[in-house]
Enzyme design. Sequence first.
Site, PDB file in Angstrom:
ATOM      1  N   VAL A 113     -19.446  58.225  13.367  1.00 46.01           N
ATOM      2  CA  VAL A 113     -19.639  59.495  12.670  1.00 46.01           C
ATOM      3  C   VAL A 113     -19.331  60.636  13.642  1.00 46.01           C
ATOM      4  O   VAL A 113     -19.166  60.407  14.844  1.00 46.01           O
ATOM      5  CB  VAL A 113     -21.074  59.612  12.081  1.00 46.01           C
ATOM      6  CG1 VAL A 113     -21.329  58.462  11.099  1.00 46.01           C
ATOM      7  CG2 VAL A 113     -22.140  59.654  13.157  1.00 46.01           C
ATOM      8  N   SER A 141     -18.021  59.679  22.461  1.00 46.25           N
ATOM      9  CA  SER A 141     -17.256  59.979  23.670  1.00 46.25           C
ATOM     10  C   SER A 141     -18.002  60.957  24.566  1.00 46.25           C
ATOM     11  O   SER A 141     -17.589  61.194  25.691  1.00 46.25           O
ATOM     12  CB  SER A 141     -15.889  60.563  23.309  1.00 46.25           C
ATOM     13  OG  SER A 141     -16.064  61.749  22.561  1.00 46.25           O
ATOM     14  N   HIS A 162     -16.364  52.711  23.197  1.00 49.02           N
ATOM     15  CA  HIS A 162     -15.586  53.939  23.073  1.00 49.02           C
ATOM     16  C   HIS A 162     -14.098  53.603  22.984  1.00 49.02           C
ATOM     17  O   HIS A 162     -13.440  53.325  23.984  1.00 49.02           O
ATOM     18  CB  HIS A 162     -15.864  54.868  24.253  1.00 49.02           C
ATOM     19  CG  HIS A 162     -15.083  56.132  24.191  1.00 49.02           C
ATOM     20  ND1 HIS A 162     -14.609  56.752  25.317  1.00 49.02           N
ATOM     21  CD2 HIS A 162     -14.681  56.884  23.141  1.00 49.02           C
ATOM     22  CE1 HIS A 162     -13.941  57.839  24.959  1.00 49.02           C
ATOM     23  NE2 HIS A 162     -13.970  57.930  23.635  1.00 49.02           N
ATOM     24  N   MET A 213     -11.022  57.656  13.592  1.00 43.09           N
ATOM     25  CA  MET A 213     -11.516  56.666  14.554  1.00 43.09           C
ATOM     26  C   MET A 213     -12.082  55.429  13.844  1.00 43.09           C
ATOM     27  O   MET A 213     -11.761  54.305  14.207  1.00 43.09           O
ATOM     28  CB  MET A 213     -12.591  57.285  15.462  1.00 43.09           C
ATOM     29  CG  MET A 213     -12.051  58.332  16.406  1.00 43.09           C
ATOM     30  SD  MET A 213     -10.688  57.752  17.454  1.00 43.09           S
ATOM     31  CE  MET A 213     -11.489  56.480  18.404  1.00 43.09           C
TER      32      MET A 213
END
Length: 192
Positions: free
Chosen positions: A89, A118, A139, A15
Amino acid sequence: MTVPGMVGVLGGGRMGAGIAHAFLLAGSRVTVVERDAESADAARERVLASIAASVQRGDLADDASATVAFATSTEIADFAGASLVIEAVPEDRALKIGALARIESIVAADAVVATNTSSISIDALATSLSRPGRFVGLHFFNPVPSSKLVEIVVGERTDHDVVASAREWVTTLRKTPVVVRDSPGSRRVDSG
């Protein structure tokens, strides 16, 4: 429309690397900070591979400008000049709270601190921050380079100008911003 000149990303996993890639393509300088040199090297390889794939797809003319504007580090102090720092993280509340507090202690008072969580409440994470008005959820969905949607998760104390800036940044990334209130499952506010 513009993106911040300097963006920090804490965490260079899938991500974090994807988020770094998106901001690099939009013209930001990006620094990814990882916990150790080996993780920083792995993050660098992820981002460079993603940029190379963008060049192959024709999304980017060449990788020279993006790679020059990109750095990895193991020092959170390297976020000092960032206008936006996004925490990416693992989904562990205590880990995120500690990471966000460290970020906030380094950046300027007007910088925006964001989380890519999330599942953890933005308001719960904001309780440990001294400037919760400058905190927002961004997000991104996986895989970041090809996913078009980004939720902007608004906490009770998030400043309106932070939400407006986040919406502009997401649009500049050529993604669709959807503003939602902080709640389990999130509740849509608007998409405009």
